[in-house]
Design a protein around this motif. Structure first.
Motif: not given
Length: 167
Positions: A52-65, A67-70, A72-76
């Protein structure tokens, strides 16, 4: 003639093999199975969080999701919720096991300890009755006769003492 020792050292003593009862074997198997399942669930949780974290980071860096901080907080937060739910499940299972153990203790007390206590009470009642019988029929008459004989002995001694004084 001197005694010679043999060149072969004595074999070390092996500890006695303790056989486990079927209930102990079943409990041990259940414990090992439970630990393996819990370990696999935790490992699965960690793998799920990694994916989930890899997928979330990929989508965050692609600009479709978000921010990466949000992310991380959601995953935690999600991991904490899953961990608390898993812990609650484990506590529930342990409470069920505790209730079963208490039930087996109650059965043990009712079926094995209670008859032994009743037999002990019967034995004590028999001993008490025997002691009362011996006290009433043996000790009391012996004490009475001992008192009578002591009094008679004293009377005889006094009478014999008077005769000696008269002479």
């Amino acid at each position: 003639m001197p005694v010679t020792e043999s060149p072969v050292p004595p074999e070390p003593e092996t500890p006695p093999i303790v056989e486990l009862s079927p209930a102990e074997l079943r409990a041990r198997r259940l414990l090992i199975t439970g630990l393996v399942v819990a370990g696999l669930l935790l490992l699965g949780l960690v793998v799920l969080l990694v994916f989930l974290s890899v997928d979330a980071y990929q989508s965050a860096y692609a600009g479709t999701g978000p921010s990466p901080g949000a992310v991380v907080v959601e995953l935690l937060r999600d991991a904490a919720i899953i961990f608390v739910a898993f812990e609650t499940l484990i506590i529930g299972v342990l409470l069920i096991i505790l209730m079963l153990q208490v039930q087996s203790l109650v059965v043990l007390l009712r079926d094995e300890i209670k008859p032994m206590l009743e037999a002990t009470n019967e034995t004590l009642a028999t001993v008490r009755g025997t002691a009362q019988f011996v006290s009433h029929n043996v000790v009391s008459p012996v004490m009475k006769w001992s008192g009578y004989l002591a009094g008679l002995h004293r009377v005889v001694r006094e009478i014999s003492g008077l005769r000696e004084n008269e002479e």
